[in-house]
Write a protein that holds these residues in place. Structure first.
Motif, mmCIF file in Angstrom:
data_model
loop_
_atom_site.group_PDB
_atom_site.id
_atom_site.type_symbol
_atom_site.label_atom_id
_atom_site.label_comp_id
_atom_site.label_asym_id
_atom_site.label_seq_id
_atom_site.Cartn_x
_atom_site.Cartn_y
_atom_site.Cartn_z
ATOM 1 N N ALA A 161 0.826 -1.207 0.000
ATOM 2 C CA ALA A 161 0.000 0.000 0.000
ATOM 3 C C ALA A 161 0.859 1.257 0.000
ATOM 4 O O ALA A 161 0.520 2.255 -0.652
ATOM 5 C CB ALA A 161 -0.935 -0.007 1.210
ATOM 6 N N LEU A 162 1.985 1.211 0.724
ATOM 7 C CA LEU A 162 2.890 2.359 0.751
ATOM 8 C C LEU A 162 3.457 2.637 -0.638
ATOM 9 O O LEU A 162 3.476 3.782 -1.102
ATOM 10 C CB LEU A 162 4.020 2.096 1.750
ATOM 11 N N ALA A 271 9.415 4.408 8.195
ATOM 12 C CA ALA A 271 8.221 3.576 8.336
ATOM 13 C C ALA A 271 8.532 2.125 7.991
ATOM 14 O O ALA A 271 8.106 1.197 8.692
ATOM 15 C CB ALA A 271 7.097 4.116 7.448
ATOM 16 N N ARG A 272 9.284 1.897 6.911
ATOM 17 C CA ARG A 272 9.645 0.527 6.543
ATOM 18 C C ARG A 272 10.486 -0.136 7.636
ATOM 19 O O ARG A 272 10.237 -1.286 8.019
ATOM 20 C CB ARG A 272 10.438 0.531 5.228
ATOM 21 N N ALA A 273 11.502 0.586 8.115
ATOM 22 C CA ALA A 273 12.419 0.001 9.092
ATOM 23 C C ALA A 273 11.709 -0.315 10.406
ATOM 24 O O ALA A 273 11.855 -1.409 10.963
ATOM 25 C CB ALA A 273 13.594 0.950 9.336
ATOM 26 N N THR A 274 10.934 0.627 10.919
ATOM 27 C CA THR A 274 10.287 0.406 12.215
ATOM 28 C C THR A 274 9.190 -0.650 12.121
ATOM 29 O O THR A 274 9.008 -1.446 13.051
ATOM 30 C CB THR A 274 9.693 1.730 12.739
ATOM 31 N N ARG A 275 8.465 -0.689 11.006
ATOM 32 C CA ARG A 275 7.443 -1.730 10.866
ATOM 33 C C ARG A 275 8.097 -3.110 10.767
ATOM 34 O O ARG A 275 7.595 -4.082 11.336
ATOM 35 C CB ARG A 275 6.584 -1.459 9.626
ATOM 36 N N THR A 276 9.218 -3.202 10.063
ATOM 37 C CA THR A 276 9.936 -4.476 9.976
ATOM 38 C C THR A 276 10.463 -4.893 11.338
ATOM 39 O O THR A 276 10.353 -6.059 11.735
ATOM 40 C CB THR A 276 11.093 -4.355 8.974
ATOM 41 N N VAL A 333 10.782 12.142 16.554
ATOM 42 C CA VAL A 333 9.565 11.564 17.133
ATOM 43 C C VAL A 333 9.669 10.045 17.174
ATOM 44 O O VAL A 333 9.317 9.405 18.182
ATOM 45 C CB VAL A 333 8.325 11.999 16.312
ATOM 46 N N ALA A 334 10.160 9.439 16.098
ATOM 47 C CA ALA A 334 10.326 7.983 16.082
ATOM 48 C C ALA A 334 11.329 7.539 17.142
ATOM 49 O O ALA A 334 11.130 6.515 17.813
ATOM 50 C CB ALA A 334 10.778 7.529 14.694
ATOM 51 N N ALA A 355 6.031 3.409 13.344
ATOM 52 C CA ALA A 355 5.750 3.182 11.928
ATOM 53 C C ALA A 355 4.448 3.850 11.514
ATOM 54 O O ALA A 355 4.359 4.460 10.438
ATOM 55 C CB ALA A 355 5.692 1.681 11.650
ATOM 56 N N ALA A 356 3.425 3.745 12.363
ATOM 57 C CA ALA A 356 2.141 4.381 12.042
ATOM 58 C C ALA A 356 2.277 5.894 12.005
ATOM 59 O O ALA A 356 1.684 6.566 11.134
ATOM 60 C CB ALA A 356 1.094 3.958 13.076
ATOM 61 N N GLN A 357 3.053 6.440 12.934
ATOM 62 C CA GLN A 357 3.248 7.885 12.958
ATOM 63 C C GLN A 357 3.968 8.373 11.708
ATOM 64 O O GLN A 357 3.599 9.392 11.106
ATOM 65 C CB GLN A 357 4.035 8.268 14.226
#
Length: 404
Positions: A161-162, A271-276, A333-334, A355-357
């Motif tokens: 989706a990203l 976002a990719r790194a933190t979600r992984t 923030v992350a 990741a959501a943020q």
């Protein structure tokens, strides 16, 4: 039994393609002859085989949407209590195409031979990235395979989706720019010469704008082909230069410093790194292993190097958030969310929140970029068309004044 892809001729001389399981290629050929087919090619399904007659699993693996759907279906079947081999068999029967059917049949064959699902996936690295293999291995060891597969499906869907969102945001301005360049080139090459040629026959001094338009039109008609070749050569040379990791690193560093593009690149990669990392941590994968895998999904080289340096510092005993913050490549923030997760012992949840943020931040900037680029292209094209119109009308106004 391994899976074999085949091409065979039926009694009418038509080519038939498909996938069959068998002990050997000879056994599969015999099976085909028993069905009244004349086998032409029988090859074992293996990803990364040399392109040739086998159409199933070349170097291009499953797409993001296909991988997400396959993982979701497998998660549902395993969660319902089906053994892995039966679940893979059911998926092969309802596969949408020969590629997926061959892949699931090959996975089932490896599992029935005694390999784990993660080991079977390791034979198809172009379809199953390392994050999938590591998470599945951890899920099999912990007995939480169904839950891990469900999270992997969520991860694959979010990543797809990203990519679709970024593509959709850039597609309209890019298409608009291409159409605008084509229209302006057509005006200058074919329309303008037929109109301004009348003014040249008057032997009167033409306005500066008209002379500039005539010169530009003449240049495009005479050397337009050379300009196109030069642009193509620049694109080819740039592509060749970016094959060098050092050149690509410098280019990625420049992207991070650009005002709006830098925010987009930083947010997307974070976002990719933190979600992984969230997925791997919740799947009981050790943090150091998770960092090594997460670095592979980060496309920006300076940010990837920062993540690798952070992994080295974590290995030496430093806190993850502090090690990551020293690079200066990741949003504050992350980093605060990650530090909060380390202090509270809820690192996977806070990584998912980070990741959501960053996803929300990316959505916001993509919306702003789309809102700016579209009107900007229209304004530029409007200004060019206005210049062309004025350059054509000014001699007409001067001619009317001379007549009066």
């Amino acid at each position: 039994m391994p899976a074999f892809s085949y091409q065979a001729l039926d009694s009418n001389g038509k080519t038939q393609r498909g996938v069959l399981q068998g002990d050997t290629a000879r056994a599969v050929r015999g099976n085909l002859r028993e069905r009244g087919l004349n086998p032409l090619v029988v090859e074992e399904v293996r990803e990364g085989s040399a392109p040739g007659t086998q159409p199933l699993l070349r170097r291009r693996g499953l797409g993001g949407a296909q991988l997400a759907l396959l993982t979701r279906q497998l998660s549902t079947l395993v969660g319902a209590g089906l053994p892995i081999d039966e679940a893979l068999g059911a998926l092969s029967e309802q596969a949408e195409n020969e590629r997926q059917r061959g892949l699931t049949m090959s996975l089932r064959a490896r599992v029935m031979e005694g390999a784990s699902l993660a080991q079977a996936m390791a034979e198809f690295p172009d379809s199953f990235p390392e994050i999938f293999r590591a998470s599945v291995a951890a899920g099999e060891q912990s007995g939480r395979l169904a839950q891990v597969l469900e999270k992997l499906a969520d991860h694959a869907e979010a990543r797809d989706a990203l990519g679709q969102k970024i593509l959709a945001a850039l597609a309209y301005p890019l298409l608009l720019a291409i159409v605008a360049v084509a229209v302006v080139a057509g005006l200058l090459t074919w329309v303008v010469p037929q109109i301004v040629g009348v003014f040249q026959n008057l032997h009167q001094a033409l306005p500066l704008a008209t002379r500039a338009l005539i010169a530009l039109s003449a240049f495009l008609r005479a050397w337009g082909w050379l300009l196109v070749l030069v642009l193509l050569a620049v694109l080819v040379l740039a592509r060749l230069a970016l094959r060098s990791e050092a050149t690509r690193w410098r280019w990625h560093a420049v992207l991070l410093r650009l005002p709006l593009v830098g925010r987009l690149v930083r947010a997307a990669n974070t976002a990719r790194a933190t979600r992984t990392l969230a997925l791997l941590s919740s799947s009981a994968v050790p943090l150091l292993d998770a960092l090594a895998i997460a670095a592979q999904v980060v496309s920006n080289l300076p940010m990837r190097d920062a993540l690798k340096r952070a992994a080295l510092k974590v290995r030496e005993g430093s806190a993850f958030s502090r090690a990551l913050g020293e690079s200066g490549q990741f949003p504050p923030v992350a980093l605060r969310l990650i530090a909060s997760g380390e202090r509270s012992g809820q690192l996977p949840r806070m990584l998912e929140e980070a990741a959501a943020q960053q996803q929300r931040e990316l959505d916001r900037w993509l919306t702003a970029l789309t809102a700016v680029l579209g009107p900007a292209v229209i304004l530029v094209v409007g200004a060019i068309v206005l210049f062309i119109v004025l350059a054509i009308l000014l001699p007409i106004f001067n001619l009317n004044q001379m007549v009066k």
